[in-house]
Design an enzyme around this catalytic site. Structure first.
Site, short mmCIF file in Angstrom:
data_model
loop_
_atom_site.label_atom_id
_atom_site.label_comp_id
_atom_site.label_asym_id
_atom_site.label_seq_id
_atom_site.Cartn_x
_atom_site.Cartn_y
_atom_site.Cartn_z
N GLU A 220 -43.39 69.86 91.75
CA GLU A 220 -44.49 69.80 90.80
C GLU A 220 -44.21 68.74 89.72
O GLU A 220 -43.71 69.06 88.64
CB GLU A 220 -44.67 71.16 90.12
CG GLU A 220 -44.73 72.35 91.06
CD GLU A 220 -44.37 73.64 90.36
OE1 GLU A 220 -44.95 73.92 89.28
OE2 GLU A 220 -43.49 74.36 90.87
N HIS B 8 -49.47 71.86 93.24
CA HIS B 8 -48.45 72.89 93.45
C HIS B 8 -48.26 73.20 94.93
O HIS B 8 -48.26 74.36 95.35
CB HIS B 8 -48.83 74.16 92.69
CG HIS B 8 -47.67 75.07 92.38
ND1 HIS B 8 -46.90 75.66 93.36
CD2 HIS B 8 -47.16 75.48 91.20
CE1 HIS B 8 -45.98 76.41 92.78
NE2 HIS B 8 -46.11 76.32 91.46
N SER B 9 -48.05 72.18 95.74
CA SER B 9 -47.83 72.42 97.17
C SER B 9 -46.39 72.80 97.47
O SER B 9 -45.45 72.31 96.82
CB SER B 9 -48.20 71.17 97.98
OG SER B 9 -49.60 70.96 97.96
N ARG C 224 -44.81 77.01 81.84
CA ARG C 224 -44.83 78.13 80.90
C ARG C 224 -45.05 77.67 79.45
O ARG C 224 -44.56 76.63 79.04
CB ARG C 224 -43.54 78.93 81.00
CG ARG C 224 -43.40 79.65 82.34
CD ARG C 224 -42.03 80.27 82.53
NE ARG C 224 -41.98 81.07 83.75
CZ ARG C 224 -41.69 80.57 84.96
NH1 ARG C 224 -41.42 79.27 85.10
NH2 ARG C 224 -41.68 81.36 86.01
N HIS D 212 -48.80 78.55 84.01
CA HIS D 212 -49.84 77.73 84.64
C HIS D 212 -51.22 78.03 84.05
O HIS D 212 -52.21 78.14 84.76
CB HIS D 212 -49.84 77.93 86.15
CG HIS D 212 -48.60 77.42 86.83
ND1 HIS D 212 -47.91 76.31 86.38
CD2 HIS D 212 -47.92 77.89 87.92
CE1 HIS D 212 -46.87 76.10 87.17
NE2 HIS D 212 -46.85 77.03 88.11
#
Length: 327
Positions: free
Chosen positions: A289, A170-171, A76, A101
């Site tokens: 992340e 971002h998994s 953010r 993002h």
């Protein structure tokens, strides 16, 4: 030979390609050019440990960044603005009045150019100057390669004008055998950043020890809802966090040379629907992340993410699997 197939066609007529990596030890990873996305990561026993979809339509619909590349700036940015070299920069907002993002069309929402280099797949995206308000033409590369015990992601970027850069993958992971609350979680982090009601970091670091986020060596995640950035001391490649399957027979270890990582326990995934799984329930997967601290572009005391012409930005994330023999 790395197989390449057409995964689907975008509304503008551009084809999305899929690339499948395999190893002699039985690991398989499928990657998509759309969003430079890790669609699946299968273990030798066939267990797919990442969340994703089987069709392009679901990736084009709103979803919480399943497997996607994140950039130009992960996490953010407060009030969608920052100062750069004495100039006030406004960027696109997409979460209340803040930017998450990078905005509504981040790196997760573009079709990257994919190519095979040896045993690796490299995705490249050129983000134009001024797009969503960010200065400079930025060239970003995501390189995926399978190793004997997991998956390696090398990220790099360059620019022709000063601009903030903070990339990550971002998994969401689930090691099988249960939902995220039944998994074990340990971290090498010592502190986390408090956030306000909108998830914004204002630079208030708090010790993990003694907090509600402290999880012991054998602790289950349980009802703990995590969506925080964790500070991992040290520099260079080092362990950051370990996720354990509910039966304790399998572990995923995340290593990186980034300063820390955001952990999100997926407690708001219940509204996500797709054809790969009928419904993703709350806690279906947990996101790791590795990245620089959220809102750092407005918090210079935490570090500098401004990339300037002639400089290079390069960091790595390793996803290593342990205890496969026992599993």
């Amino acid at each position: 030979m790395i197989p390449i197939q057409r995964f689907g066609t975008l509304p503008d007529g551009d084809d999305v390609e899929s690339f499948t990596l395999k190893t002699s030890t039985g690991f398989t990873a499928t990657l998509l050019s759309y969003g430079a996305t890790l669609q699946s990561f299968c273990l030798p026993d066939g267990t797919d440990i990442v969340l994703g979809f089987d069709n392009l339509d679901d990736y084009l619909a709103p979803h919480p960044y399943f497997g996607a590349a994140i950039g130009r700036v992960a996490n953010r940015i407060e009030k969608a603005r920052f100062s750069l070299d004495g100039k006030n920069i406004s960027v696109s907002a997409n979460e209340n009045k803040n930017t998450l993002h990078s905005g509504p069309v981040g790196f997760d929402r573009v079709n990257w150019e994919g190519r095979v280099e040896g045993s690796s797949v490299v995705f490249r995206h050129i983000s134009p100057d001024g797009f969503q308000g960010y200065p400079g033409n930025v060239t970003a590369d995501f390189r995926y390669a399978l190793e004997k015990d997991g998956l390696r992601l090398d990220m790099s970027a360059k620019t022709d004008a000063s601009t903030p850069i903070s990339l990550t993958g971002h998994s969401y992971f689930n090691l099988g055998g249960g939902r995220v609350p039944e998994h074990g979680l340990t971290t090498e982090a010592t502190h986390y950043f408090e956030t306000d009601g909108q998830g914004i970091n204002h630079g208030n670091a708090r010790p993990i020890e003694g907090s509600e986020l402290e999880l012991g060596a054998s602790a289950k995640i349980g009802s703990t809802e995590i969506d925080h950035h964790f500070v991992v001391p040290g520099t260079g490649m080092r362990p950051m966090v370990t996720l354990s399957s509910p039966d304790g027979l399998r572990r995923l270890k995340i290593l990186s040379d980034l300063p820390g990582l955001q952990i999100y326990t997926g407690h708001k995934l219940g509204q996500i629907k797709g054809k790969r799984k009928d419904t993703y329930t709350n806690g279906a997967g947990i996101a790791f992340e590795p990245q620089f601290p959220p809102n750092i572009v407005n918090l210079p005391a935490l570090g500098d993410i401004i990339l300037r012409p002639g400089q290079s930005w390069a960091f790595t994330i390793l996803y290593k699997i342990e205890n496969l023999d026992a599993a």
